[in-house]
Design a protein around this motif. Structure first.
Motif, PDB file in Angstrom:
ATOM      1  N   GLN A  39       0.845  -1.188   0.000  1.00 57.65           N
ATOM      2  CA  GLN A  39       0.000   0.000   0.000  1.00 57.65           C
ATOM      3  C   GLN A  39       0.880   1.238   0.000  1.00 57.65           C
ATOM      4  N   LYS A  43      -3.043   5.412  -1.843  1.00 58.16           N
ATOM      5  CA  LYS A  43      -3.525   4.380  -2.760  1.00 58.16           C
ATOM      6  C   LYS A  43      -4.117   3.205  -1.990  1.00 58.16           C
ATOM      7  N   GLU A  44      -4.902   2.407  -2.696  1.00 56.15           N
ATOM      8  CA  GLU A  44      -5.469   1.221  -2.082  1.00 56.15           C
ATOM      9  C   GLU A  44      -4.413   0.121  -1.961  1.00 56.15           C
ATOM     10  N   ARG A  45      -4.640  -0.770  -1.023  1.00 55.48           N
ATOM     11  CA  ARG A  45      -3.755  -1.913  -0.865  1.00 55.48           C
ATOM     12  C   ARG A  45      -3.919  -2.827  -2.081  1.00 55.48           C
ATOM     13  N   GLU A  46      -2.786  -3.289  -2.633  1.00 58.07           N
ATOM     14  CA  GLU A  46      -2.849  -4.112  -3.838  1.00 58.07           C
ATOM     15  C   GLU A  46      -2.035  -5.381  -3.694  1.00 58.07           C
ATOM     16  N   THR A 107      -8.016  -8.270  -1.164  1.00 58.97           N
ATOM     17  CA  THR A 107      -7.694  -8.178   0.266  1.00 58.97           C
ATOM     18  C   THR A 107      -8.771  -8.854   1.104  1.00 58.97           C
TER      19      THR A 107
END
Length: 123
Positions: A39, A43-46, A107
């Motif tokens: 992350q 930004k979003e966790r990827e 996730t």
């Protein structure tokens, strides 16, 4: 129950290599699929990479482009992400995760998470 603790994150120059590790507790960890997510700020966790319970199956995000390798050592209860040819855009907090099911990129599919380790790649 599975507890995960990441380590190894640090500042590294672009083009360099880094290995981050995840230490797991729990005698049944060998039966879990493990994965690395990241992350970046804002930004979003990827999803980055995943490895199934046997270690025979792995899957990587497209952006990895052959630069990273995920491995596991069930005797030591560890999962390692070897990162080569690092880029500034790889800068993020890297999280280890585990799930009872197969490798998935969402996730929401992972029940157990570590606290993360910071990887910073300077240009």
């Amino acid at each position: 129950q599975v507890q995960l603790v990441e380590s190894g994150g640090r500042l590294v120059e672009a083009g360099g290599s880094l290995r981050v590790s995840c230490a797991a507790s729990g005698r049944t960890f060998a039966r879990y699929t493990a994965a690395w997510f990241r992350q970046a700020p804002g930004k979003e966790r990827e999803f980055v990479a995943g490895i199934n319970w046997s270690g025979a199956g792995t899957y990587y995000a497209d952006f990895v482009e052959g630069r990273f390798s995920i491995t596991r050592d069930d005797a030591e209860n560890t999962v390692t992400l070897q990162m080569n040819s690092l880029k500034p855009e790889d800068t993020a907090v890297y999280y280890c995760a585990a799930t009872w099911g197969g490798i998935r990129t969402s996730t929401n599919a992972y029940e157990y998470w570590g606290q993360g380790t910071q990887v910073t790649v300077s240009s």
